[in-house]
Motif scaffolding. Structure first.
Motif, PDB file in Angstrom:
ATOM      1  N   SER A  48     -61.273  67.887  67.320  1.00 28.65           N
ATOM      2  CA  SER A  48     -60.353  66.784  67.574  1.00 28.65           C
ATOM      3  C   SER A  48     -59.619  66.405  66.296  1.00 28.65           C
ATOM      4  N   ALA A  49     -58.615  65.553  66.454  1.00 29.02           N
ATOM      5  CA  ALA A  49     -57.872  65.069  65.290  1.00 29.02           C
ATOM      6  C   ALA A  49     -58.800  64.308  64.344  1.00 29.02           C
ATOM      7  N   GLU A  50     -59.785  63.589  64.910  1.00 26.45           N
ATOM      8  CA  GLU A  50     -60.751  62.862  64.062  1.00 26.45           C
ATOM      9  C   GLU A  50     -61.600  63.839  63.247  1.00 26.45           C
ATOM     10  N   VAL A 103     -55.518  75.582  67.662  1.00 28.98           N
ATOM     11  CA  VAL A 103     -56.217  74.468  68.302  1.00 28.98           C
ATOM     12  C   VAL A 103     -55.390  74.019  69.486  1.00 28.98           C
ATOM     13  N   TRP A 104     -56.040  73.871  70.607  1.00 26.28           N
ATOM     14  CA  TRP A 104     -55.365  73.338  71.786  1.00 26.28           C
ATOM     15  C   TRP A 104     -55.960  71.975  72.079  1.00 26.28           C
ATOM     16  N   ARG A 105     -55.107  70.946  72.122  1.00 25.89           N
ATOM     17  CA  ARG A 105     -55.613  69.596  72.364  1.00 25.89           C
ATOM     18  C   ARG A 105     -54.873  68.943  73.517  1.00 25.89           C
ATOM     19  N   ARG A 106     -55.613  68.262  74.353  1.00 25.85           N
ATOM     20  CA  ARG A 106     -54.982  67.430  75.386  1.00 25.85           C
ATOM     21  C   ARG A 106     -55.931  66.280  75.652  1.00 25.85           C
ATOM     22  N   GLY A 107     -55.472  65.064  75.388  1.00 26.38           N
ATOM     23  CA  GLY A 107     -56.328  63.896  75.588  1.00 26.38           C
ATOM     24  C   GLY A 107     -57.586  64.021  74.751  1.00 26.38           C
ATOM     25  N   ASN A 108     -58.704  63.930  75.423  1.00 23.69           N
ATOM     26  CA  ASN A 108     -59.989  63.995  74.741  1.00 23.69           C
ATOM     27  C   ASN A 108     -60.474  65.424  74.522  1.00 23.69           C
ATOM     28  N   LEU A 109     -59.753  66.365  75.117  1.00 23.16           N
ATOM     29  CA  LEU A 109     -60.222  67.748  75.053  1.00 23.16           C
ATOM     30  C   LEU A 109     -59.588  68.477  73.877  1.00 23.16           C
ATOM     31  N   SER A 110     -60.353  69.349  73.274  1.00 25.66           N
ATOM     32  CA  SER A 110     -59.789  70.219  72.257  1.00 25.66           C
ATOM     33  C   SER A 110     -60.563  71.522  72.242  1.00 25.66           C
ATOM     34  N   VAL A 111     -59.833  72.609  72.130  1.00 25.78           N
ATOM     35  CA  VAL A 111     -60.451  73.931  72.117  1.00 25.78           C
ATOM     36  C   VAL A 111     -59.936  74.673  70.898  1.00 25.78           C
ATOM     37  N   LEU A 112     -60.855  75.373  70.241  1.00 27.27           N
ATOM     38  CA  LEU A 112     -60.534  76.066  69.000  1.00 27.27           C
ATOM     39  C   LEU A 112     -60.606  77.566  69.262  1.00 27.27           C
ATOM     40  N   LEU A 113     -59.543  78.277  68.927  1.00 26.43           N
ATOM     41  CA  LEU A 113     -59.566  79.733  69.110  1.00 26.43           C
ATOM     42  C   LEU A 113     -59.441  80.427  67.761  1.00 26.43           C
ATOM     43  N   HIS A 114     -60.364  81.331  67.501  1.00 24.58           N
ATOM     44  CA  HIS A 114     -60.325  82.115  66.271  1.00 24.58           C
ATOM     45  C   HIS A 114     -59.370  83.283  66.482  1.00 24.58           C
ATOM     46  N   ARG A 115     -58.282  83.299  65.723  1.00 26.29           N
ATOM     47  CA  ARG A 115     -57.203  84.227  66.013  1.00 26.29           C
ATOM     48  C   ARG A 115     -57.665  85.683  66.018  1.00 26.29           C
ATOM     49  N   ARG A 116     -58.360  86.087  64.954  1.00 25.61           N
ATOM     50  CA  ARG A 116     -58.755  87.508  64.876  1.00 25.61           C
ATOM     51  C   ARG A 116     -59.725  87.885  65.981  1.00 25.61           C
ATOM     52  N   SER A 117     -60.596  86.929  66.359  1.00 24.28           N
ATOM     53  CA  SER A 117     -61.546  87.235  67.422  1.00 24.28           C
ATOM     54  C   SER A 117     -60.820  87.501  68.730  1.00 24.28           C
TER      55      SER A 117
END
Lengths: 282, 348
Positions: free
Chosen positions: A121-123, B12-26
């Protein structure tokens, strides 16, 4: 910041603690209280139970008997992540995974705030960025941790615990294995974190003079028991060092800070029998 | 907000309370491996005594084949290919979990005595009960699970630690290996020979029921392994740090062992103990992705690729004589791993 630490008091204490591993009991019926907002340092001879006490206070060792209470609630009754949002620990044996970068390691400190679909998150980002800034490792962000010097590495670990944004920071011998300049560097950083962030710090240290300089509250342990506590100037006396460490010494004022400074007696003026008798026997 | 310090190069994909992290090389490596797996699969389905062109193979897979191509592909080649892919993926994922858990590049289901136990179970079933594959597979699963449980139980003393797990695993493994040798020496020569064939690992005569065993494990346990990914990341920091950061260490470690053993058990039941895939696939994948953590998905794809390429070579690359796929995968994966390790600036 809703996750900040200013709205918690961070009141940590333990009572009636019996601590040990397997069948070896280290401490019995120990009662301790960490003054909120203090920089508390625990000192004592090897194997006096100071690390065990720190582990019990942090909740990673469960007391055989007795309770540790944080802000009016027993540690064991906190959900694991909720506790990790109030209390951070830098263990003595911290070791980084192979090839991990600085920013990656510091980011792991955000685990207590993350969930399956709340990964970054941003935090999280703000906490990691400011933790790296506060410890001066921002420029090292993309370097592998295993290529750093011991002092830099310890700063990175401190950054990880800082990113946890807890009111309480517990540090188990944070200066071990560092040369003198880096020891002071890490302790200065701890003092900054204590003064600027309003955090409560509890550290186990070996060096009495460092403890006297940096601590606002000193806890002295011997053979599993707390034998003295209070302001370093009041606690650290020649008699105490003689009794607890079995070392004849002179305690003078530190010329830089005015805090007590322990100067071991010259070996010719030390009674050898004495040192063997009470020092090594413990 | 701009990304000043993402924990690893990625998106990083964020929407509201959700966030997902993608490792580019993976992600890139995963897509490339997936493409290679598809390509190798198509080639495997098309070559052989009855050669089918790639377009015809695709047509047949889409349900528009002739009677001949339907038979050759669906009855002969596809079950074997699916078994290889599922077992390879299961071994790869299992190895990734164990390497992360033990923080050791040599970690694999071996370290908990699984493979040796599976072999002991298979040999016992083979020599004492019956030589059909069902008996052998069941014996392997029971043997593997029992030895894993014994190792975990012996290592448990107010909690386990990975170091003790490895030491006890090695000791139990040695004990089981000598038992295996004893069983083979006592056996009839012909029995011993067929048993050895199974012990090396083979895909001969694998029908859909074998693909189903490994496939079910992949479908059920791979998502479980992915759910454990973040806990694995934390366990890699050591027990004290992980616990202080809010990870239930003991429960997480048991879950990782259970999922890892489950994947290895299903894979072993379908193709035999080709544990080498579990050792090499995660290492190869990790060197390509340069990501930290277990990297279960790339390791699974690499395992599927390694085993399917090995079987392609085992079936067609060695003239008339077929070699067991286990031998080929060891040579292939081992050679590649040595090449990669010797090129790397620093080992481990």
């Amino acid at each position: 910041m809703s996750n900040g630490h200013s709205d918690h008091s961070g009141d940590l204490s333990g009572s009636g603690l019996t601590l040990g591993y397997d069948r070896r009991i280290v401490s019995r019926d120990l009662t301790v209280s960490i003054p909120p907002g203090s920089f508390t340092v625990i000192i004592g001879p090897n194997a006096c139970g100071k690390s065990t006490l720190l582990k019990a206070l942090s909740g990673i060792v469960t007391p055989n008997d007795g309770t540790v209470v944080l802000d009016g609630k027993e540690l064991s009754r906190y959900p694991a992540k909720a506790l990790a949002r109030k209390l951070g620990l830098l263990p003595q044996s911290a070791s980084a995974p192979d090839a991990i970068t600085v920013v990656d390691l510091v980011s792991r400190g955000r685990y207590p705030y993350q969930r399956m679909l709340r990964q970054w998150s941003a935090e999280d980002e703000e906490a990691v960025t400011s933790a790296m800034a506060a410890t001066g490792v921002t420029d090292l962000a993309d370097r592998p941790v295993d290529e750093l010097s011991g002092g830099q590495r310890q700063r990175v670990w401190l950054a990880m615990v800082l990113a946890q944004q807890t009111q309480l920071l517990l540090l188990d011998e944070p200066t071990t294995f560092l040369d003198i300049a880096h020891q002071i560097d890490v302790l200065d950083l701890c003092a900054d974190l204590h003064e600027q962030g309003g955090r409560t710090l509890v550290a186990v240290l070996h060096d009495l003079n460092h403890a006297a300089r940096y601590a606002t509250h000193l806890i002295v342990m011997s053979q599993g028991a707390i034998v003295a506590e209070g302001k370093p100037a009041e606690v650290l006396t020649e008699q105490l060092v003689t009794d607890v460490f079995g070392l004849q010494c002179q305690v003078i004022d530190d010329p830089q800070t005015g805090t007590p400074m322990v100067v071991p007696a010259h070996r010719r003026s030390r009674s050898r029998e004495f040192a063997l008798g009470s020092g090594l026997a413990s | 907000m701009t990304l000043t310090h993402p924990p690893a190069p990625g998106a990083v994909w964020r929407r509201g309370n959700l966030s997902v992290l993608l490792h580019r090389r993976s992600v890139l490596v995963g897509l490339a491996l997936f493409g290679l797996v598809v390509a190798v699969g198509l080639v495997t389905l098309s070559v052989g005594n009855f050669a089918i062109s790639i377009p015809d193979t695709v047509r047949t897979l889409l349900g528009n084949g002739s009677v001949d191509t339907d038979y050759v592909i669906f009855e002969r080649r596809l079950p074997r290919l699916l078994t290889a892919l599922a077992a390879g993926a299961a071994f790869g994922a299992s190895g990734a979990l164990f390497q992360s858990l033990t923080r050791n590049p040599l970690g694999s289901p071996d370290i908990i005595g699984f493979t040796a136990g599976a072999s002991t179970g298979a040999l016992s079933a083979f020599l004492l009960i019956g030589t059909t594959l069902q008996y052998v597979a069941t014996g392997a699963i029971i043997g593997g699970l029992v030895s894993a449980a014994v190792v975990y139980g012996l290592a448990y003393r107010r909690g386990t630690n990975s170091y003790r797990l490895v030491l006890i695993g090695v000791a139990v493994q040695l004990l089981l290996l000598s038992t295996n040798t004893f069983l083979l020496m006592r056996a009839d020569v012909l029995d011993a020979q067929s048993a050895s064939w199974w012990l090396v690992g083979s895909l001969n005569g694998r029908n859909y029921s074998y693909a189903a065993i490994a496939g079910t494990a992949v479908v059920l346990l791979l998502p479980a392994a992915l759910l454990l990914h973040r806990r694995c990341l934390m366990l890699e920091l050591g027990d004290a740090s992980a616990r202080a950061l809010g990870v239930p260490v003991e429960r997480s470690r048991l879950a990782v062992v259970a999922v890892g053993v489950g994947l290895a058990a299903a894979a072993t039941a379908s193709v035999g103990p080709i544990a080498f895939v579990a050792l090499a696939a995660p290492q190869l994948a990790r060197r390509l992705t340069t990501a930290t953590g277990p990297g279960v998905l790339p390791a699974a794809l690499m395992g599927a690729l390694l085993l399917s390429v090995s079987d392609l070579i085992a079936q067609h690359g060695l003239g008339e004589d077929q070699a067991p796929v286990g031998v080929v995968s060891s040579c292939l994966g081992g050679g590649y791993l040595i090449w990669m390790l010797s090129r790397a600036r620093q080992g481990g």
